[in-house]
Motif scaffolding. Structure first.
Motif, PDB file in Angstrom:
ATOM      1  N   GLY A  24       8.693  10.470   7.001  1.00 18.08           N
ATOM      2  CA  GLY A  24       9.860   9.904   7.681  1.00 18.08           C
ATOM      3  C   GLY A  24      10.639   9.056   6.698  1.00 18.08           C
ATOM      4  N   GLY A  25      10.947   7.831   7.091  1.00 17.08           N
ATOM      5  CA  GLY A  25      11.686   6.924   6.212  1.00 17.08           C
ATOM      6  C   GLY A  25      10.807   6.033   5.367  1.00 17.08           C
ATOM      7  N   ALA A  26       9.487   6.206   5.449  1.00 17.54           N
ATOM      8  CA  ALA A  26       8.553   5.406   4.657  1.00 17.54           C
ATOM      9  C   ALA A  26       8.190   6.169   3.389  1.00 17.54           C
ATOM     10  CB  ALA A  26       7.294   5.113   5.466  1.00 17.54           C
ATOM     11  N   LYS A  27       8.135   5.444   2.279  1.00 14.51           N
ATOM     12  CA  LYS A  27       7.914   6.093   0.988  1.00 14.51           C
ATOM     13  C   LYS A  27       6.996   5.241   0.118  1.00 14.51           C
ATOM     14  CE  LYS A  27      10.588   7.613  -3.022  1.00 14.51           C
ATOM     15  NZ  LYS A  27      11.921   7.777  -3.584  1.00 14.51           N
ATOM     16  N   ILE A  28       6.158   5.904  -0.684  1.00 12.31           N
ATOM     17  CA  ILE A  28       5.383   5.210  -1.701  1.00 12.31           C
ATOM     18  C   ILE A  28       6.313   5.022  -2.894  1.00 12.31           C
ATOM     19  CG2 ILE A  28       3.443   5.389  -3.319  1.00 12.31           C
ATOM     20  CD1 ILE A  28       2.566   4.825  -0.438  1.00 12.31           C
ATOM     21  N   SER A  29       6.400   3.820  -3.388  1.00 12.42           N
ATOM     22  CA  SER A  29       7.306   3.513  -4.489  1.00 12.42           C
ATOM     23  C   SER A  29       7.014   4.385  -5.708  1.00 12.42           C
ATOM     24  CB  SER A  29       7.161   2.036  -4.877  1.00 12.42           C
ATOM     25  OG  SER A  29       7.898   1.747  -6.049  1.00 12.42           O
ATOM     26  N   THR A  30       8.076   4.828  -6.365  1.00 15.53           N
ATOM     27  CA  THR A  30       7.902   5.585  -7.606  1.00 15.53           C
ATOM     28  C   THR A  30       7.699   4.637  -8.788  1.00 15.53           C
ATOM     29  OG1 THR A  30      10.300   5.679  -7.886  1.00 15.53           O
ATOM     30  CG2 THR A  30       9.244   7.578  -6.852  1.00 15.53           C
ATOM     31  N   LYS A  31       8.101   3.393  -8.631  1.00 16.01           N
ATOM     32  CA  LYS A  31       7.945   2.405  -9.702  1.00 16.01           C
ATOM     33  C   LYS A  31       6.584   1.711  -9.624  1.00 16.01           C
ATOM     34  CE  LYS A  31      10.287  -1.464 -11.885  1.00 16.01           C
ATOM     35  NZ  LYS A  31      11.443  -2.354 -11.847  1.00 16.01           N
ATOM     36  N   HIS A  32       6.197   1.293  -8.440  1.00 17.43           N
ATOM     37  CA  HIS A  32       4.924   0.604  -8.204  1.00 17.43           C
ATOM     38  C   HIS A  32       4.230   1.302  -7.037  1.00 17.43           C
ATOM     39  CE1 HIS A  32       6.063  -2.637 -10.875  1.00 17.43           C
ATOM     40  NE2 HIS A  32       7.204  -2.773 -10.215  1.00 17.43           N
ATOM     41  N   PRO A  33       3.368   2.289  -7.296  1.00 18.19           N
ATOM     42  CA  PRO A  33       2.820   3.100  -6.210  1.00 18.19           C
ATOM     43  C   PRO A  33       1.904   2.366  -5.233  1.00 18.19           C
ATOM     44  CG  PRO A  33       1.962   3.839  -8.324  1.00 18.19           C
ATOM     45  CD  PRO A  33       2.975   2.795  -8.599  1.00 18.19           C
ATOM     46  N   ASN A  34       1.611   1.102  -5.474  1.00 16.96           N
ATOM     47  CA  ASN A  34       0.841   0.373  -4.476  1.00 16.96           C
ATOM     48  C   ASN A  34       1.746  -0.352  -3.479  1.00 16.96           C
ATOM     49  OD1 ASN A  34       1.486  -1.192  -6.735  1.00 16.96           O
ATOM     50  ND2 ASN A  34      -0.108  -2.675  -6.317  1.00 16.96           N
ATOM     51  N   PHE A  35       3.037   0.025  -3.478  1.00 22.10           N
ATOM     52  CA  PHE A  35       3.984  -0.522  -2.517  1.00 22.10           C
ATOM     53  C   PHE A  35       4.545   0.601  -1.656  1.00 22.10           C
ATOM     54  CE2 PHE A  35       3.929  -3.867  -5.616  1.00 22.10           C
ATOM     55  CZ  PHE A  35       4.149  -5.021  -4.899  1.00 22.10           C
ATOM     56  N   MET A  36       4.627   0.339  -0.346  1.00 19.07           N
ATOM     57  CA  MET A  36       5.322   1.242   0.565  1.00 19.07           C
ATOM     58  C   MET A  36       6.718   0.676   0.781  1.00 19.07           C
ATOM     59  SD  MET A  36       2.546   2.453   3.414  1.00 19.07           S
ATOM     60  CE  MET A  36       2.239   0.832   4.073  1.00 19.07           C
ATOM     61  N   ILE A  37       7.704   1.556   0.813  1.00 16.81           N
ATOM     62  CA  ILE A  37       9.098   1.148   0.935  1.00 16.81           C
ATOM     63  C   ILE A  37       9.701   1.745   2.202  1.00 16.81           C
ATOM     64  CG2 ILE A  37      11.383   1.380  -0.120  1.00 16.81           C
ATOM     65  CD1 ILE A  37       9.924   1.626  -2.809  1.00 16.81           C
ATOM     66  N   ASN A  38      10.501   0.936   2.889  1.00 19.64           N
ATOM     67  CA  ASN A  38      11.300   1.438   3.994  1.00 19.64           C
ATOM     68  C   ASN A  38      12.639   1.856   3.415  1.00 19.64           C
ATOM     69  OD1 ASN A  38      12.986   1.841   6.186  1.00 19.64           O
ATOM     70  ND2 ASN A  38      12.243   0.082   7.320  1.00 19.64           N
ATOM     71  N   SER A  39      12.914   3.146   3.426  1.00 18.35           N
ATOM     72  CA  SER A  39      14.170   3.648   2.847  1.00 18.35           C
ATOM     73  C   SER A  39      15.378   3.307   3.715  1.00 18.35           C
ATOM     74  CB  SER A  39      14.080   5.157   2.647  1.00 18.35           C
ATOM     75  OG  SER A  39      13.966   5.805   3.894  1.00 18.35           O
ATOM     76  N   GLY A  40      15.131   2.652   4.821  1.00 18.50           N
ATOM     77  CA  GLY A  40      16.213   2.236   5.711  1.00 18.50           C
ATOM     78  C   GLY A  40      16.062   2.782   7.109  1.00 18.50           C
ATOM     79  N   SER A  41      15.267   3.830   7.248  1.00 19.86           N
ATOM     80  CA  SER A  41      15.118   4.449   8.561  1.00 19.86           C
ATOM     81  C   SER A  41      13.660   4.550   9.013  1.00 19.86           C
ATOM     82  CB  SER A  41      15.729   5.853   8.540  1.00 19.86           C
ATOM     83  OG  SER A  41      15.047   6.663   7.585  1.00 19.86           O
ATOM     84  N   ALA A  42      12.748   3.924   8.275  1.00 16.74           N
ATOM     85  CA  ALA A  42      11.327   4.036   8.615  1.00 16.74           C
ATOM     86  C   ALA A  42      11.001   3.295   9.908  1.00 16.74           C
ATOM     87  CB  ALA A  42      10.461   3.492   7.491  1.00 16.74           C
ATOM     88  N   THR A  43      10.182   3.924  10.699  1.00 16.46           N
ATOM     89  CA  THR A  43       9.648   3.264  11.886  1.00 16.46           C
ATOM     90  C   THR A  43       8.290   2.675  11.530  1.00 16.46           C
ATOM     91  OG1 THR A  43       8.475   5.236  12.636  1.00 16.46           O
ATOM     92  CG2 THR A  43      10.772   4.975  13.384  1.00 16.46           C
ATOM     93  N   ALA A  44       7.778   1.826  12.399  1.00 16.74           N
ATOM     94  CA  ALA A  44       6.432   1.291  12.179  1.00 16.74           C
ATOM     95  C   ALA A  44       5.429   2.440  12.120  1.00 16.74           C
ATOM     96  CB  ALA A  44       6.079   0.313  13.300  1.00 16.74           C
ATOM     97  N   LYS A  45       5.636   3.461  12.922  1.00 17.73           N
ATOM     98  CA  LYS A  45       4.749   4.623  12.915  1.00 17.73           C
ATOM     99  C   LYS A  45       4.810   5.357  11.579  1.00 17.73           C
ATOM    100  CE  LYS A  45       3.516   8.793  15.546  1.00 17.73           C
ATOM    101  NZ  LYS A  45       2.664   9.232  14.517  1.00 17.73           N
TER     102      LYS A  45
END
Length: 86
Positions: A24-45
């Motif tokens: 969905g809108g959640a992404k593993i960072s390409t710079k720091h892969p131990n961070f999840m990023i909300n690309s702007g449209s991620a839901t909690a799910k």
């Protein structure tokens, strides 16, 4: 090996081929892969599903039984900086 504290979460995630993966809108960072990023449209799910997917894949790839995520909700970089300093 659950007692090997030299393992780094980012490295395990990277070795599992998960850098940049998204659900969905959640992404593993390409710079720091131990961070999840909300690309702007991620839901909690989306974030929860991504975290669970990463945990499952890392455990399978690395045979590391105790791998897990700690999720912090950060609204700004000041908050994130304070978390990093802990």
């Amino acid at each position: 090996n659950d007692t090997d504290h030299s393992l780094k979460a980012w490295k395990l995630i990277d070795e599992a081929g998960l850098r940049g993966i998204n659900i969905g809108g959640a992404k593993i960072s390409t710079k720091h892969p131990n961070f999840m990023i909300n690309s702007g449209s991620a839901t909690a799910k989306d974030l929860e599903d991504l975290g669970n997917f990463v945990i499952k894949k890392v455990k399978i790839k690395s045979m590391c039984c105790s791998f897990d995520f700690v999720v912090y909700r950060c609204k700004n970089t000041t908050t994130l900086k304070k978390i990093r300093e802990k």
